[in-house]
Design a protein around this motif. Structure first.
Motif, PDB file in Angstrom:
ATOM      1  N   SER A  87      52.678  33.165  41.569  1.00 33.26           N
ATOM      2  CA  SER A  87      52.950  32.827  42.959  1.00 33.26           C
ATOM      3  C   SER A  87      52.469  31.435  43.322  1.00 33.26           C
ATOM      4  N   ASN A  88      52.556  31.128  44.597  1.00 31.00           N
ATOM      5  CA  ASN A  88      52.412  29.752  45.043  1.00 31.00           C
ATOM      6  C   ASN A  88      51.178  29.548  45.903  1.00 31.00           C
ATOM      7  N   CYS A  89      50.056  29.192  45.299  1.00 27.56           N
ATOM      8  CA  CYS A  89      48.847  28.908  46.076  1.00 27.56           C
ATOM      9  C   CYS A  89      49.017  27.602  46.850  1.00 27.56           C
ATOM     10  N   LYS A  90      48.624  27.626  48.123  1.00 23.24           N
ATOM     11  CA  LYS A  90      48.657  26.397  48.907  1.00 23.24           C
ATOM     12  C   LYS A  90      47.594  25.429  48.409  1.00 23.24           C
ATOM     13  N   LYS A  91      47.724  24.184  48.840  1.00 27.12           N
ATOM     14  CA  LYS A  91      46.773  23.157  48.442  1.00 27.12           C
ATOM     15  C   LYS A  91      45.357  23.582  48.808  1.00 27.12           C
ATOM     16  N   ARG A  98      40.768  32.052  33.807  1.00 28.57           N
ATOM     17  CA  ARG A  98      41.066  31.662  32.436  1.00 28.57           C
ATOM     18  C   ARG A  98      39.814  31.306  31.651  1.00 28.57           C
ATOM     19  N   LYS A  99      38.791  30.821  32.364  1.00 29.66           N
ATOM     20  CA  LYS A  99      37.579  30.384  31.665  1.00 29.66           C
ATOM     21  C   LYS A  99      36.325  31.091  32.166  1.00 29.66           C
ATOM     22  N   ILE A 100      36.510  32.228  32.852  1.00 25.13           N
ATOM     23  CA  ILE A 100      35.359  32.966  33.374  1.00 25.13           C
ATOM     24  C   ILE A 100      34.959  34.050  32.383  1.00 25.13           C
ATOM     25  N   LYS A 101      33.730  34.032  31.954  1.00 27.38           N
ATOM     26  CA  LYS A 101      33.230  35.003  30.988  1.00 27.38           C
ATOM     27  C   LYS A 101      33.293  36.419  31.582  1.00 27.38           C
ATOM     28  N   ASP A 102      33.708  37.357  30.755  1.00 28.14           N
ATOM     29  CA  ASP A 102      33.776  38.783  31.119  1.00 28.14           C
ATOM     30  C   ASP A 102      34.811  39.081  32.195  1.00 28.14           C
ATOM     31  N   TYR A 103      35.725  38.134  32.469  1.00 24.48           N
ATOM     32  CA  TYR A 103      36.779  38.398  33.453  1.00 24.48           C
ATOM     33  C   TYR A 103      38.090  38.628  32.710  1.00 24.48           C
ATOM     34  N   ASP A 104      38.688  39.791  32.913  1.00 21.31           N
ATOM     35  CA  ASP A 104      39.927  40.146  32.239  1.00 21.31           C
ATOM     36  C   ASP A 104      41.108  39.865  33.169  1.00 21.31           C
ATOM     37  N   PRO A 105      41.903  38.820  32.894  1.00 17.74           N
ATOM     38  CA  PRO A 105      43.010  38.468  33.786  1.00 17.74           C
ATOM     39  C   PRO A 105      44.111  39.517  33.838  1.00 17.74           C
ATOM     40  N   ASN A 106      44.112  40.456  32.876  1.00 18.85           N
ATOM     41  CA  ASN A 106      45.138  41.500  32.873  1.00 18.85           C
ATOM     42  C   ASN A 106      44.880  42.574  33.931  1.00 18.85           C
ATOM     43  N   ILE A 107      43.637  42.687  34.390  1.00 19.61           N
ATOM     44  CA  ILE A 107      43.338  43.731  35.380  1.00 19.61           C
ATOM     45  C   ILE A 107      43.019  43.158  36.753  1.00 19.61           C
ATOM     46  N   GLY A 108      43.088  41.839  36.879  1.00 20.12           N
ATOM     47  CA  GLY A 108      42.795  41.267  38.181  1.00 20.12           C
ATOM     48  C   GLY A 108      43.281  39.842  38.343  1.00 20.12           C
ATOM     49  N   PHE A 109      43.432  39.452  39.590  1.00 26.66           N
ATOM     50  CA  PHE A 109      43.841  38.095  39.962  1.00 26.66           C
ATOM     51  C   PHE A 109      42.761  37.534  40.877  1.00 26.66           C
ATOM     52  N   LEU A 110      42.354  36.298  40.629  1.00 22.24           N
ATOM     53  CA  LEU A 110      41.297  35.682  41.422  1.00 22.24           C
ATOM     54  C   LEU A 110      41.655  34.235  41.700  1.00 22.24           C
ATOM     55  N   CYS A 111      41.603  33.841  42.977  1.00 24.88           N
ATOM     56  CA  CYS A 111      41.783  32.434  43.309  1.00 24.88           C
ATOM     57  C   CYS A 111      40.770  32.054  44.385  1.00 24.88           C
ATOM     58  N   GLU A 112      40.476  30.742  44.452  1.00 24.51           N
ATOM     59  CA  GLU A 112      39.388  30.302  45.322  1.00 24.51           C
ATOM     60  C   GLU A 112      39.748  29.000  46.016  1.00 24.51           C
ATOM     61  N   ALA A 177      39.310  42.996  60.060  1.00 20.81           N
ATOM     62  CA  ALA A 177      39.411  42.749  58.616  1.00 20.81           C
ATOM     63  C   ALA A 177      40.855  42.688  58.125  1.00 20.81           C
ATOM     64  N   ARG A 178      41.658  43.726  58.448  1.00 22.10           N
ATOM     65  CA  ARG A 178      43.032  43.763  57.936  1.00 22.10           C
ATOM     66  C   ARG A 178      43.848  42.584  58.481  1.00 22.10           C
ATOM     67  N   GLU A 179      43.601  42.239  59.739  1.00 23.34           N
ATOM     68  CA  GLU A 179      44.294  41.094  60.344  1.00 23.34           C
ATOM     69  C   GLU A 179      43.955  39.807  59.598  1.00 23.34           C
ATOM     70  N   ARG A 180      42.689  39.646  59.241  1.00 23.28           N
ATOM     71  CA  ARG A 180      42.269  38.438  58.516  1.00 23.28           C
ATOM     72  C   ARG A 180      42.877  38.400  57.119  1.00 23.28           C
ATOM     73  N   ILE A 181      42.920  39.555  56.449  1.00 21.56           N
ATOM     74  CA  ILE A 181      43.517  39.624  55.118  1.00 21.56           C
ATOM     75  C   ILE A 181      44.981  39.195  55.181  1.00 21.56           C
ATOM     76  N   ARG A 182      45.691  39.699  56.187  1.00 23.14           N
ATOM     77  CA  ARG A 182      47.110  39.348  56.340  1.00 23.14           C
ATOM     78  C   ARG A 182      47.297  37.866  56.701  1.00 23.14           C
ATOM     79  N   THR A 183      46.280  37.243  57.286  1.00 29.14           N
ATOM     80  CA  THR A 183      46.340  35.822  57.618  1.00 29.14           C
ATOM     81  C   THR A 183      46.143  34.958  56.381  1.00 29.14           C
ATOM     82  N   VAL A 184      45.257  35.383  55.475  1.00 30.10           N
ATOM     83  CA  VAL A 184      44.918  34.592  54.297  1.00 30.10           C
ATOM     84  C   VAL A 184      45.958  34.744  53.177  1.00 30.10           C
ATOM     85  N   LEU A 185      46.492  35.947  52.981  1.00 27.83           N
ATOM     86  CA  LEU A 185      47.398  36.192  51.841  1.00 27.83           C
ATOM     87  C   LEU A 185      48.611  35.256  51.791  1.00 27.83           C
ATOM     88  N   PRO A 186      49.222  34.883  52.934  1.00 31.40           N
ATOM     89  CA  PRO A 186      50.350  33.942  52.838  1.00 31.40           C
ATOM     90  C   PRO A 186      49.984  32.583  52.249  1.00 31.40           C
TER      91      PRO A 186
END
Length: 281
Positions: A87-91, A98-112, A177-186
């Motif tokens: 998908s398309n992360c905004k700027k 990809r380079k985090i120890k003990d993090y399995d990209p097949n079971i989770g997605f993480l962006c910051e 909380a749910r409102e904030r989640i829906r604001t950030v996900l786009p």
């Protein structure tokens, strides 16, 4: 105990659900749950370390906003995680893992987004519990996709509204909380349904015509080939010098208008359609 270079400090991490129900790492804390009891229990625990410690005297530096989707199968859970990676992360956002120890990209997605103090984590809750040695709890979380928006700075925590006390601020965050989640996900994905590539092309061809249609179809094909909206868009601009970033933005708006995601389901996908993740919330 954090040995910070300039200001060492003690960090307390609290799981409210586990406070109310010992060893419950599966369920979430909701509006209406006993926040007062959580804070009172916390105060009893930390006052044993130092009588000056209390919830209100400490600094609130992180809050994780969570919601769960119970899906039809583990394959569907895996499909959403795989689609997020394309998908398309905004700027400002960067996909991690990809380079985090003990993090399995097949079971989770993480962006910051470090400057905003926000992280987004979407993961297979059952697999996460198995990885930390909690197989019984994992059975209860079968086919569960957990979505977390992590507010990791004071700026992120107090962005929408500021209260005088930690408890008031925390209660407000829980209520919204749910409102904030829906604001950030786009910021990290397009709010549109997922189809296979041939089906997405068919829908675009039916609704659009001319140069706009051709560019949308080409973007679908390149995104599928490159496994990334960003890389697909970059390739499209290389092929056609007349296409600018502003044109790409308009193409994305066109996809959103017809509720078709630029990211398409892979050839090995066991289904031909998935509803928008934002829509499911």
């Amino acid at each position: 105990m954090i040995n910070h270079k300039y200001c060492p400090y003690i960090s307390f991490v609290v799981n409210p659900t586990e406070v109310l129900d010992n060893n419950n790492l599966t369920d979430l804390f909701h509006v209406g749950d006993d926040l007062t009891r959580v804070i009172e229990t916390f105060n009893r625990q930390i006052s044993a370390l130092n009588e000056n410690f209390s919830f209100e005297r400490l600094s609130l530096n992180r809050v994780d906003l969570c919601c769960d989707l119970t899906l039809a199968s583990s394959d569907e859970v895996a499909a959403y995680i795989a689609l997020l990676r394309k998908s398309n992360c905004k700027k400002g956002y960067k996909i991690k893992g990809r380079k985090i120890k003990d993090y399995d990209p097949n079971i989770g997605f993480l962006c910051e987004n470090p400057s905003a103090g926000v992280s987004v984590s979407v993961y297979n809750k059952a697999e996460q519990l198995k990885n930390i040695g909690r197989p019984k709890e994992a059975e209860k979380a079968e086919n569960r996709l957990r979505i977390e928006v992590q507010l990791k700075s004071k700026k992120a925590i107090y962005k929408y509204r500021q209260y005088g006390s930690n408890s008031e601020q925390l209660e407000f965050i829980i209520d919204t909380a749910r409102e904030r989640i829906r604001t950030v996900l786009p910021d990290i994905l397009i709010d549109a349904d997922y189809y296979t590539l041939p089906e997405a092309i068919r829908i675009v061809a039916e609704y659009k015509s001319g140069k706009k249609r051709d560019r949308m179809i080409r973007l679908l094909e390149l995104t599928s080939k490159k496994h990334s909206i960003r890389l697909g868009a970059e390739q499209l601009m290389l092929y056609d010098p007349d296409i600018t970033p502003k044109c790409i933005k308009r193409l994305k708006e066109n996809f959103h208008a017809i509720n078709v995601n630029i990211v398409t389901l892979g050839r090995r996908s066991k289904g031909a359609f998935l509803e928008s993740l934002i829509g499911r919330l």
